[in-house]
Enzyme design. Sequence first.
Site, PDB file in Angstrom:
ATOM      1  N   LYS A  60      -0.007   3.725  -2.687  1.00 41.97           N
ATOM      2  CA  LYS A  60      -1.030   4.775  -2.625  1.00 41.97           C
ATOM      3  C   LYS A  60      -0.426   6.175  -2.592  1.00 41.97           C
ATOM      4  O   LYS A  60      -1.132   7.158  -2.848  1.00 41.97           O
ATOM      5  CB  LYS A  60      -1.932   4.544  -1.405  1.00 41.97           C
ATOM      6  CG  LYS A  60      -2.791   3.275  -1.520  1.00 41.97           C
ATOM      7  CD  LYS A  60      -3.685   3.099  -0.305  1.00 41.97           C
ATOM      8  CE  LYS A  60      -4.639   1.914  -0.460  1.00 41.97           C
ATOM      9  NZ  LYS A  60      -3.989   0.614  -0.240  1.00 41.97           N
TER      10      LYS A  60
ATOM     11  N   SER B  85       0.793  -1.237   0.000  1.00 48.61           N
ATOM     12  CA  SER B  85       0.000   0.000   0.000  1.00 48.61           C
ATOM     13  C   SER B  85       0.819   1.278   0.000  1.00 48.61           C
ATOM     14  O   SER B  85       0.242   2.372  -0.077  1.00 48.61           O
ATOM     15  CB  SER B  85      -0.955   0.012   1.201  1.00 48.61           C
ATOM     16  OG  SER B  85      -2.065  -0.816   0.953  1.00 48.61           O
TER      17      SER B  85
ATOM     18  N   SER C 256      -6.143   3.400   4.483  1.00 47.95           N
ATOM     19  CA  SER C 256      -5.593   2.611   3.378  1.00 47.95           C
ATOM     20  C   SER C 256      -6.682   1.811   2.678  1.00 47.95           C
ATOM     21  O   SER C 256      -6.467   0.668   2.235  1.00 47.95           O
ATOM     22  CB  SER C 256      -4.492   1.668   3.885  1.00 47.95           C
ATOM     23  OG  SER C 256      -3.660   1.252   2.834  1.00 47.95           O
TER      24      SER C 256
END
Length: 448
Positions: A69, A66, A130
């Site tokens: 992102k 993640s 997230s």
Amino acid sequence: MKREIRNKLLAISMAFVMIFGLFQPTNFVQAEAQLDVRADAAILIEASSGRVLFEKNADTVLGIASMTKMMTEYLLLEAIKEGRVKWDQEYSVTEYVWRLSQDRSLSNVPLRRDGKYNLRELYEAMVIYSANGATAAIAEVIGGSEANFVKKMNEKAQELGLENYKFVNSHGLNNRDLKGMHPEGTGPEEENVMSARATGKLAYRILKDFPEVLDTASIDKKKFREGTDDEIKMENWNWMLPSLVFGYEGVDGLKTGTTDFAGYCFTGTASRDGKRFITVVMNAKNANGQGNYKARFDETRKMLDYAFSNYAIEEILPANSKIKGNESLPVIKGKKDKVKLFTKDPIEMVILNGEKGQYKPVVVLDKKKLNKKGELTAPVKKGDVVGYVTIKAKGDKTISFLDDKATNQIKVELIAAEDVEKANWFILMMRGIGDFFSGIWKSAASLF
């Protein structure tokens, strides 16, 4: 008597040790304590300049989960700034995003199939919690489809000068977790990958270009759709935020990441006493070689402790400095035969405590402004730029930055400190005559 002699010898020996120690060189190289960071790769960066203070396997390509992102955040904030999308712009949930958001085994805020959500709440869900479905929704808003958005991610990475990267989706999940709905043009087993250096550079750029990202990244807890039937408590996955379980003073970002492929990853940043640092750990492990949530924060803490304890931002070279050996430049056709030089601005840099004397200024003159003899031609105006001054470390130590643009942080212009007017025709003629007879005299003298 023997005891007295022995005591005197001991005292003399201790004195020699102390004197010898006083004349030892500073621990310029030794002071960079070897950090034992238990991770497959790591990097520590000073955020204002992009100077790399520590690295471990920084160019090895690894999974990022993640931490992906951060690129989605960058592209959204850029689109907001350019007016291509607005925070209150509404999004209608697609089948793909709906199905992805319903998987609570992944980090998600469930989105209604018939729901409408504005970009602000999707962005907060992505940055704080997230949320993967919310991230895919943002990708569809900006790119029209996640496949198009992935192309934008890779194009932006190239534009930012990143190396060693590949984006295959907007959020960082394993493509196989998307159950056949992975972006067109990517494979079911493909993963988002980057090096620690590229990840650090992405963090560096988002903090430079869109520092407002920290306004959201620093939120420890928030309720998604508060006051509705869809209300969900979101606790930030960055447990190093000061109010959370592994709280660390000054931490206000940036992005965690965890998958089986990538392991436990974290891009962190903290600010104290006018200093900000960026850290990246990839596949962090504990002392037993096990990866877990705590390990990524423990290894990050090591780097931040080291940075805040050992580094300070110092003025290496004041403004208006004269550089030894380059105090002036010769000038032709002027009322003066040389012009004084000094630096326009100061040079500041993050350095290890006590190592200020280990740097030296280096002058690089602009050859386009000089003749073949290295002379300027009058007239010269006060403030005219004749080159630049940079800083280099003495000995074999190098100063490492994320890229050439970051290197410009330790460059300042070298300028003329005064005007040198052009001489009139009579003075130039008399100089010419003087030079002519001087040449004849030198030639004659050389014969004898």
